[in-house]
Scaffold this motif. Sequence first.
Motif, PDB file in Angstrom:
ATOM      1  N   ILE A 133       0.829  -1.203   0.000  1.00 31.52           N
ATOM      2  CA  ILE A 133       0.000   0.000   0.000  1.00 31.52           C
ATOM      3  C   ILE A 133       0.870   1.262   0.000  1.00 31.52           C
ATOM      4  N   PHE A 134       2.113   1.113   0.458  1.00 30.80           N
ATOM      5  CA  PHE A 134       3.013   2.265   0.522  1.00 30.80           C
ATOM      6  C   PHE A 134       3.787   2.495  -0.780  1.00 30.80           C
ATOM      7  N   GLN A 135       3.611   1.587  -1.736  1.00 33.82           N
ATOM      8  CA  GLN A 135       4.279   1.722  -3.032  1.00 33.82           C
ATOM      9  C   GLN A 135       3.454   2.651  -3.944  1.00 33.82           C
ATOM     10  N   GLY A 145     -10.303  14.821   6.557  1.00 34.99           N
ATOM     11  CA  GLY A 145      -8.849  15.017   6.523  1.00 34.99           C
ATOM     12  C   GLY A 145      -8.119  13.983   5.687  1.00 34.99           C
ATOM     13  N   MET A 146      -8.767  12.825   5.451  1.00 36.88           N
ATOM     14  CA  MET A 146      -8.126  11.766   4.672  1.00 36.88           C
ATOM     15  C   MET A 146      -8.203  12.035   3.166  1.00 36.88           C
ATOM     16  N   ARG A 147      -9.083  12.943   2.774  1.00 35.14           N
ATOM     17  CA  ARG A 147      -9.191  13.377   1.362  1.00 35.14           C
ATOM     18  C   ARG A 147      -9.407  12.197   0.419  1.00 35.14           C
ATOM     19  N   SER A 151      -1.454  15.396 -12.631  1.00 34.95           N
ATOM     20  CA  SER A 151      -1.749  16.249 -11.465  1.00 34.95           C
ATOM     21  C   SER A 151      -1.086  15.755 -10.190  1.00 34.95           C
ATOM     22  N   HIS A 190      -1.415   9.658  -8.337  1.00 25.82           N
ATOM     23  CA  HIS A 190      -2.562   8.959  -7.751  1.00 25.82           C
ATOM     24  C   HIS A 190      -2.785   9.518  -6.356  1.00 25.82           C
ATOM     25  N   THR A 246       0.350  16.953  -2.911  1.00 23.69           N
ATOM     26  CA  THR A 246       0.097  15.522  -3.073  1.00 23.69           C
ATOM     27  C   THR A 246       1.182  14.961  -4.003  1.00 23.69           C
ATOM     28  N   GLN A 276       4.816  15.894  -7.783  1.00 23.16           N
ATOM     29  CA  GLN A 276       4.142  16.014  -9.079  1.00 23.16           C
ATOM     30  C   GLN A 276       3.090  17.124  -9.029  1.00 23.16           C
ATOM     31  N   GLN A 277       2.332  17.165  -7.927  1.00 25.49           N
ATOM     32  CA  GLN A 277       1.290  18.192  -7.829  1.00 25.49           C
ATOM     33  C   GLN A 277       1.894  19.597  -7.771  1.00 25.49           C
ATOM     34  N   SER A 295       9.014  10.430  -1.627  1.00 26.78           N
ATOM     35  CA  SER A 295       8.695   9.167  -2.297  1.00 26.78           C
ATOM     36  C   SER A 295       9.907   8.259  -2.422  1.00 26.78           C
ATOM     37  N   LYS A 296      11.074   8.852  -2.579  1.00 24.59           N
ATOM     38  CA  LYS A 296      12.251   8.025  -2.831  1.00 24.59           C
ATOM     39  C   LYS A 296      12.942   7.623  -1.531  1.00 24.59           C
ATOM     40  N   THR A 313       8.269   6.587   1.488  1.00 25.60           N
ATOM     41  CA  THR A 313       7.431   5.763   0.612  1.00 25.60           C
ATOM     42  C   THR A 313       6.649   6.656  -0.335  1.00 25.60           C
ATOM     43  N   PRO A 314       6.425   6.196  -1.569  1.00 27.78           N
ATOM     44  CA  PRO A 314       5.694   7.028  -2.543  1.00 27.78           C
ATOM     45  C   PRO A 314       4.173   6.958  -2.395  1.00 27.78           C
ATOM     46  N   GLY A 315       3.660   5.829  -1.852  1.00 28.94           N
ATOM     47  CA  GLY A 315       2.212   5.626  -1.794  1.00 28.94           C
ATOM     48  C   GLY A 315       1.488   6.642  -0.936  1.00 28.94           C
ATOM     49  N   MET A 316       2.226   7.302  -0.028  1.00 29.16           N
ATOM     50  CA  MET A 316       1.606   8.288   0.853  1.00 29.16           C
ATOM     51  C   MET A 316       1.397   9.631   0.160  1.00 29.16           C
ATOM     52  N   ARG A 317       2.085   9.814  -0.968  1.00 29.66           N
ATOM     53  CA  ARG A 317       1.911  11.029  -1.777  1.00 29.66           C
ATOM     54  C   ARG A 317       2.099  12.312  -0.973  1.00 29.66           C
ATOM     55  N   SER A 376      -3.935  18.389   0.981  1.00 27.12           N
ATOM     56  CA  SER A 376      -3.484  16.998   0.872  1.00 27.12           C
ATOM     57  C   SER A 376      -3.835  16.253   2.164  1.00 27.12           C
ATOM     58  N   ALA A 377      -3.904  14.920   2.071  1.00 31.37           N
ATOM     59  CA  ALA A 377      -4.331  14.087   3.202  1.00 31.37           C
ATOM     60  C   ALA A 377      -3.488  14.366   4.441  1.00 31.37           C
ATOM     61  N   MET A 402      -1.453  11.441   6.351  1.00 30.63           N
ATOM     62  CA  MET A 402      -0.220  11.104   5.637  1.00 30.63           C
ATOM     63  C   MET A 402       0.899  12.078   5.997  1.00 30.63           C
TER      64      MET A 402
END
Lengths: 386, 386
Positions: A59-61, A230-232, A253, A256, B89, B92-93, B224-225, B228-232, B257-258, B261
Amino acid sequence: MLTVSKRVKQTKPSYIRNILKVTRQADMLSLAGGLPDAELFPLDILTQAADELAQSPSIFQYGATEGLTELRQWLLEENSTAEDVLITTGSQQALDLIARSYLNPGDKVLCEAPSYLGALQVFDLAEAEIHTVIAEADGPNLAQLEQQLANYKIKLFYAVPDFQNPSGHCWSLSKRKAVASLLAKYKVALIEDAPYRQLRYQGEPLPTVSELSSYAAFHLGSFSKIATPGMRVGYVRAKQALLAPLIKVKQASDLHSAQPMQLMLLATVRHPSFAEHLDKLTNTYRTRRDYLAELLQQQLSDKLEFNVPQGGMFIWARLPHHNAMSLAEAALKQKVAIVPGDEFWPSKHTPDYQAIRLNFTALTEPQLEQAVSRLKKALQQCSPIK
Amino acid sequence: MLTVSKRVKQTKPSYIRNILKVTRQADMLSLAGGLPDAELFPLDILTQAADELAQSPSIFQYGATEGLTELRQWLLEENSTAEDVLITTGSQQALDLIARSYLNPGDKVLCEAPSYLGALQVFDLAEAEIHTVIAEADGPNLAQLEQQLANYKIKLFYAVPDFQNPSGHCWSLSKRKAVASLLAKYKVALIEDAPYRQLRYQGEPLPTVSELSSYAAFHLGSFSKIATPGMRVGYVRAKQALLAPLIKVKQASDLHSAQPMQLMLLATVRHPSFAEHLDKLTNTYRTRRDYLAELLQQQLSDKLEFNVPQGGMFIWARLPHHNAMSLAEAALKQKVAIVPGDEFWPSKHTPDYQAIRLNFTALTEPQLEQAVSRLKKALQQCSPIK
């Protein structure tokens, strides 16, 4: 210095944002925001959901732009009429992605008047030409709607049929059908924004306009009002072909939306206690709505005109004798924040009438009582319109 | 049916995205993505961070568009030369917000060639006119840079000075200074994208170009690098006045943004074991880089030309004898995914030379060995350019 883009220059700043610092003062009572009550967040469920994260390292990828497969499947099972769904960073992002995917500068968008100000900002940013149709208690004025659709090349119609922000209106079944049929007749796509749909305090749910629609329709959903904002995490349901451009724009944008948030959200709504949480939430908000309505009726019925909404977060009160902006300023001096109705009309339009929006979900009953008493003082100090 | 906007029509789809389904096949080895290794995610630290969420219920409420105050403060303390920071986020954003805030259709943007394809997509969406300057091993070609700045009304220069994607190049100190001074001379704003900055495997960190700059500069950072990237969670540092329009656009884009995270990220980077995690990460990636470089040198030195990058995630290999797109297709048949260099030039430009990008962070050493052996077969089966 670097000059800003035309789209930014013409975008209306938000009143709520401008008064944020003031509304955060400890002694201020805010009826201005659209906030759920943080005391009612399902923290036990969320804590369990957070514990599950460690079991899902993937999930963290980086993830798919479309969103977490499991959450998308759950959303599609929830609504079998929908063909596809895209997870977004709140439903606000869905709106922005639609605008960027489909609107060129000068394209025409139709909105209810009044309308959600975040939507107006999105259409300003897209440099769209905003047209309006009067929001009546049971839905848009149909004659005016048809006139707009017939006379202008409208591309998108943005609407909040369930407990609209700011008016609280809920469209009748017959107007839902009539709007769906008019949009099909004139080939105008619908953006149905439904963040308040599950905050219904009385009556039975009506079909969504998207379900009734035979032409292009986007249905926007949110977890902000029933779980936590807050989790958006929001989403947009539509036909796959309609979502494809949104996915392309979303990739550029933000790649993900945050995956751990999507997983926590799914664990939350799937939790056996979530229905109970939702009951408690709607019961509390119903009580607060009734309480605020009663206070206004008892103390301010000569100065405010309003209907009690069947759901949502707001009482929309017309001001037969006062200017809304002056009242909002006077209210701030009395340490109560409200939003003047003018905010909910597009920048270049003149409001049809004076009104204020009052939130009833964020404050407790004693706070609401206090807030109304302050609002009463503000009304007394604010000169009536001559 | 609903016609898509001009901006979407002209935006280049991503090759990586197009081959996503293929690269996810179980027997495929991917050198194509820019993925960190999920096995190296600091799960213990993240689990502890997730536990802290329940102690901060307000984190689940709507938050400020600018981002979580504590995280912003931490980021500003980390870099005292920055005036302000906006949480986004993913970085990229940040890129997208800058483009939307400052670019009108037809405005001119300068990029290195080759360049990060996500940036090219953003500028396509903004309908910008993309100009390029050759990316040399020690930074952009200065003569060509000055020529572009002098002859065209360039508004923004986008660059990745630290271990560029895709080339792996790291700008020398003298070029950093020279670029900063040229941008000031011609009053062109800098977007410095630095997601790989902390993935340095040798040598000492150099000052950022933003720090050296006396004109408008945005410095984009990413977790992300290194986490972790999944948290954006990403950010952009700049002067407050430069960030103000971005905040306005972000408000309409996704409100904020969330927040959970952002809090988890802060708890992660502040954790006493985070430095240890970062050491382990860079040591592993350094070993993999060396291993891939050695394999390529031993087995494919007649067909590929490359430098070993000092950091980042990629080896960028020129193809003196082959067409990159044909090779990428042949490689897929051998169950190894690579990205053809063409992807990293703007849509309307012709690549200066044939090349491929090879990621070395996502695969283990035995997998890298297997991948190179497959790539070798693909090269054998792919006809040289006549």
